[in-house]
Design an enzyme around this catalytic site. Structure first.
Site, PDB file in Angstrom:
ATOM      1  N   ASP A 139       0.855  -1.187   0.000  1.00 45.05           N
ATOM      2  CA  ASP A 139       0.000   0.000   0.000  1.00 45.05           C
ATOM      3  C   ASP A 139       0.893   1.240   0.000  1.00 45.05           C
ATOM      4  O   ASP A 139       2.015   1.205  -0.521  1.00 45.05           O
ATOM      5  CB  ASP A 139      -0.922  -0.065   1.243  1.00 45.05           C
ATOM      6  CG  ASP A 139      -2.250   0.638   1.023  1.00 45.05           C
ATOM      7  OD1 ASP A 139      -2.236   1.852   0.771  1.00 45.05           O
ATOM      8  OD2 ASP A 139      -3.299  -0.014   1.119  1.00 45.05           O
ATOM      9  N   HIS A 214      -3.826   6.282   3.120  1.00 49.74           N
ATOM     10  CA  HIS A 214      -4.477   5.030   2.701  1.00 49.74           C
ATOM     11  C   HIS A 214      -3.832   3.792   3.346  1.00 49.74           C
ATOM     12  O   HIS A 214      -4.530   2.906   3.848  1.00 49.74           O
ATOM     13  CB  HIS A 214      -4.397   4.957   1.174  1.00 49.74           C
ATOM     14  CG  HIS A 214      -5.198   3.871   0.538  1.00 49.74           C
ATOM     15  ND1 HIS A 214      -4.736   2.583   0.397  1.00 49.74           N
ATOM     16  CD2 HIS A 214      -6.430   3.879  -0.016  1.00 49.74           C
ATOM     17  CE1 HIS A 214      -5.651   1.855  -0.224  1.00 49.74           C
ATOM     18  NE2 HIS A 214      -6.693   2.624  -0.483  1.00 49.74           N
ATOM     19  N   SER A 544     -11.126  -0.747  -1.153  1.00 49.09           N
ATOM     20  CA  SER A 544      -9.891  -0.646  -0.370  1.00 49.09           C
ATOM     21  C   SER A 544     -10.137  -0.867   1.117  1.00 49.09           C
ATOM     22  O   SER A 544      -9.248  -1.319   1.827  1.00 49.09           O
ATOM     23  CB  SER A 544      -9.292   0.757  -0.503  1.00 49.09           C
ATOM     24  OG  SER A 544      -8.493   0.863  -1.637  1.00 49.09           O
TER      25      SER A 544
END
Ligand SMILES: *[C@@H]1O[C@H](CO)[C@@H](O)[C@H](O)[C@H]1NC(C)=O
Ligand SMILES: *[C@@H]1O[C@H](CO)[C@@H](O)[C@H](O)[C@H]1NC(C)=O
Ligand SMILES: *[C@@H]1O[C@H](CO)[C@@H](O)[C@H](O)[C@H]1NC(C)=O
Ligand SMILES: *[C@@H]1O[C@H](CO)[C@@H](O)[C@H](O)[C@H]1NC(C)=O
Ligand SMILES: *[C@@H]1O[C@H](CO)[C@@H](O)[C@H](O)[C@H]1NC(C)=O
Ligand SMILES: *[C@@H]1O[C@H](CO)[C@@H](O)[C@H](O)[C@H]1NC(C)=O
Ligand SMILES: *[C@@H]1O[C@H](CO)[C@@H](O)[C@H](O)[C@H]1NC(C)=O
Length: 758
Positions: A139, A214, A544
């Site tokens: 990620d 994220h 996600s």
């Protein structure tokens, strides 16, 4: 000396020549499957030699090589011309050559949120045990100081872990602990394709430190420690925790500014598999259409992960439409997204005292009513009314929106909603009402009080504005409403099947919460908000966010069943999934409650408690995967190279619908057909499971034997599923299910059939 000058001149001319022919260099991945080299150095040497055959010299080969895949499989990436790529593809030891593409994180910056709630507090309470399960997260990195990554109460780093804590910008060995046990980062691929990171003029860290938010969000959703009373500007309070708080995290940063180069992702997977992770989580993927498996970095990496016993859990994408699901190889657990029973309401009080139901994550208080104006009635000079109605950059006339609440509409689902609010804010407007039926379940964050409204509210609003010369309204701050019905619903954005590469495999596999999820964030990720506010926890949406929920549940299953391989874990999660929402109807799709099929949610909504003890398990081994690939057209030579000569296609080919997957798909049912599956019993007492069938419309399904008798754990039984179609399905899939039931468990497999003829 003379010679070397001539040589370099020749090289220059040569490059000039290829450029004239339009053969600019691109970034290619050259994939060579398994390898039998004794060490990484010998792989790198072999890579350079192969590359030199097309570049002309070893030094040129070294200059254009970007990544070497040398641990879990062999290959490399390089900046070469299409002609050179073609020559390499013909090399005897090369399996495939494909251009490195950009994957995207499966959430977008326009979906940045504000607010706070408890992360799925009914999930996994008491389920997590002391665990040495290691989860690799590929990620945007991690913010190691987040409270979610404290290692209080955890034992020493598991001995099997071979990873390292790589230092870099603002990241030292001290940033790893017993929670974050490894950290690596990969930027060579991104930089080869886009130029140096420095050229972006954005904040970044050349290390595993997360500038985006994220990666911290997904990692903390998987295995974040329990953090109580997290609060955003003192506004909202709750507890944040990951699904498997005692699992360990190995961080692989391969995404920069929301983009992840195939070549970097593949490098991360190569390392992660070798480092000894048990599960890999990828909340990212290619834009549709999904490439064929052996020209797709994630599918290739995941194949080797599967071979080494590592489960890959990946997001299906946020592409809204049928045939867009990505990461659909059968050796990947593909995750869709759905809602939880919570809304963020931000209503509008009109001058006539009527209240419009709206929603957004909107902490800003509007103290009084303001005039209402349609964006279409406030067009800047030279802009059409239609274009102004979307409230995009430079489309509104500031003199007409000053001090007003502007009513805007959506052009496409993928519109940047935050940018609309910024346009209004820049022009002196004070609020936004966005007519956005399809996204109103998703909590967006804005810079001025704003809310999303749907059809019913639009009618009320239009009726009011028609009859009122000086319409006014006031947007209320957000209140959190829990226990909303129906829930879960499929998120409007969640990518939908069928699987366009191997349609006999129903995809996605499973759905989990992916709308308005609270988890850790990077405090430097402030670009989304005009006020540059820094937050440590944030609410965001996307597949996600659902993928790490499934990863966490997989980690818990792995800790309870350490000897289970990836297929067994996948089966446990899929066959125990639920189909009903909290109104006892089959899960619908938001926002209009439309009917769904397994192409929306696969086997259903994850049921963590049931998945720990599924009773029966459908498993498959690497040989089954190879047979599956054979029946889907892979040549024996390709397969041999893929696996390092381990195997060839078995004749006769096993039909692809007989692959022992936990769901059952036949993409071209031409008359009656028998399909086979094998289940393995994991239970302590002797038991009998009875079959129960939901017939797909137009097809009679019979199961033989109709009962399965087990007396010991580990016992396998093969059964037959006979399909007798009596009506063509006209090119569409029809759906049913097979469920094995005993007193304790229901082991359910969806059935999807495309009936060509009876
Ligand atoms: C990163 O390190 C540099 C140099 O030590 C320091 O000036 C900067 O404040 C650090 N940034 C963060 C976000 O910690
Ligand atoms: C929660 O945090 C707030 C500050 O954000 C503090 O005032 C409050 O006392 C805390 N509550 C608990 C129960 O710890
Ligand atoms: C409206 O927007 C479209 C696309 O942005 C553009 O092509 C078109 O010229 C615009 N029309 C007017 C009248 O502004
Ligand atoms: C619109 O404005 C935003 C912020 O003001 C900016 O980031 C973005 O690049 C602009 N987009 C276009 C298409 O001009
Ligand atoms: C839902 O219904 C509204 C109108 O009521 C419509 O505008 C919208 O496109 C529909 N959305 C979907 C995904 O069907
Ligand atoms: C596989 O490798 C063998 C020997 O290395 C070679 O002869 C063959 O062409 C390769 N096949 C493919 C499909 O790459
Ligand atoms: C279905 O089977 C029939 C008879 O075996 C054959 O003629 C026909 O071509 C098949 N159709 C398809 C679409 O495979």
């Amino acid at each position: 000396m003379g010679t070397s000058k001539i040589l370099s001149l020749f090289t220059l001319l040569f490059i000039g020549y290829t450029l004239v022919n339009g053969s600019t260099r691109k970034h290619y991945i050259i994939y060579m499957g398994d390898h039998s080299h004794p060490n990484s150095e010998s792989v790198v040497r072999a890579n350079h030699e192969i590359l030199a055959e097309v570049t002309g010299s070893l030094s040129e080969a070294k200059a254009v090589a970007i990544h070497h895949y040398s641990k879990s499989f062999q290959g490399f990436s390089a900046m070469i011309t299409p002609e050179q790529a073609k020559q390499l593809a013909e090399h005897k030891s090369v399996v495939s050559v494909f251009e490195s593409k950009m994957n995207k994180l499966h959430t977008t910056h326009s979906w940045d949120f504000l607010g706070l709630e408890t992360v799925d507090k009914d999930y996994h309470k008491g389920l997590d045990t002391a665990s040495d399960v290691i989860v690799g997260v590929i990620d945007s990195g991690v913010w190691p100081e987040s409270e979610s990554f404290t290692d209080y109460g955890l034992g020493p780093v598991p001995k099997k872990f071979k990873g390292v804590c790589v230092e870099g910008d603002n990241f030292t060995q001290a940033n790893c602990n017993k929670k974050i046990i490894g950290a690596r980062f990969y930027s060579k691929g991104f930089e080869a394709e886009n130029g140096p990171l420095e050229g972006t003029n954005k904040i970044f860290f050349r290390s595993a430190r997360d500038e985006n938010g994220h990666g911290s969000h997904t990692a903390s959703t998987i295995a974040g420690s329990i953090v109580r009373n997290v609060s955003l500007f003192g506004n909202a309070k709750g507890t944040a925790r990951g699904g498997a708080p005692s699992a360990r995290l190995a961080i692989y940063k391969a995404c920069w500014f929301g983009f992840c180069s195939d070549a970097d992702v593949l490098s991360a997977m190569d390392d992660a598999i070798n480092d000894g992770v048990d599960i890999l989580s990828l909340s990212l993927g290619p834009d549709p259409p999904q490439p064929i498996y052996f020209e797709d970095a994630i599918s290739v990496g995941a194949f080797h992960a599967f071979q080494k016993g590592v489960l890959v859990s990946a997001s299906a994408g946020n592409s809204v439409f049928p045939r867009t699901a990505c990461n659909v190889a059968p050796w990947i657990l593909t995750v869709a997204a759905s809602t939880i029973d919570r809304d963020f309401s931000s209503n509008v009080l009109l001058g006539n005292s009527k209240v419009l139901k709206g929603s957004s994550l909107n902490p800003i208080r509007m103290e009084q009513s303001h005039g209402l104006v349609y964006g279409s009635a406030a067009a800047a000079a030279g802009v059409s009314a239609t274009n102004a109605s979307f409230c995009k950059n430079n489309t509104l006339d500031p003199t007409l929106i000053r001090d007003k609440i502007v009513i805007c509409t959506i052009e496409k689902f993928s519109d940047d909603r935050l940018a609309k609010a910024i346009e209004i804010w820049k022009g002196g407007g004070v609020g936004m009402i966005l007519i956005d039926h399809n996204a109103k379940d998703i909590g967006f964050q804005f810079v001025i009080p704003s809310t999303l409204i749907g059809q019913d509210a639009v009618e009320l609003l239009q009726a009011y504005i028609k009859t009122e010369k000086n319409p006014i309204g006031r947007i209320y701050p957000t209140i959190t409403v829990v226990g909303t019905k129906p829930a879960p619903e499929m998120a409007a954005f969640s990518s939908i099947g069928p699987n366009i590469i191997t349609p006999d495999i129903i995809k996605p596999d499973i759905t989990a919460p992916g709308v308005n999820i609270l988890a850790a964030w990077s405090p430097v990720a402030t670009e989304a908000t005009v006020e540059q506010r820094s937050v440590n926890y944030n609410i965001v949406s996307g597949t996600s966010m659902s993928c790490p929920h499934i990863t966490a549940i997989a980690a818990i299953i792995k800790s309870h069943h350490p000897h289970w391989g990836p297929a067994a874990i996948q089966s446990a999660i899929m066959t125990s999934a639920a189909l009903m929402d909290n109104t006892h109807h089959i899960i619908e799709r938001g926002p209009n409650g439309t009917q769904t099929t397994p192409f929306d949610y696969g086997s259903g909504h994850v049921n963590p408690v049931a998945s720990l003890n599924p009773g029966l398990v459908y498993t498959f081994k690497i040989q089954d995967v190879l047979n599956f690939l054979c029946s889907n057209g892979a040549s024996p030579a390709q397969l041999k190279n893929l696996t390092g000569g381990l195997t060839e296609c078995h004749k006769p080919l096993t039909a692809s619908y007989n692959f022992n997957y936990p769901s059952i798909g036949v993409s071209n049912l031409n008359g009656s057909l028998s399909v086979y599956r094998t289940v393995t019993y994991y239970g302590h007492e002797a038991t009998i499971y009875s079959s129960s069938v939901e017939n797909p419309p137009g097809v009679k399904v019979t199961i033989t034997p109709a009962e399965l008798k087990f007396w010991k754990t580990g016992q396998h039984i093969t059964f037959r599923i006979d399909f007798l179609p009596f009506k063509s399905s006209n090119g569409n899939f029809v759906f049913g299910a097979l469920t094995w039931k005993n007193a304790k468990q229901s082991v359910r497999s969806p059935i999807g059939l495309n009936v060509l003829s009876t």
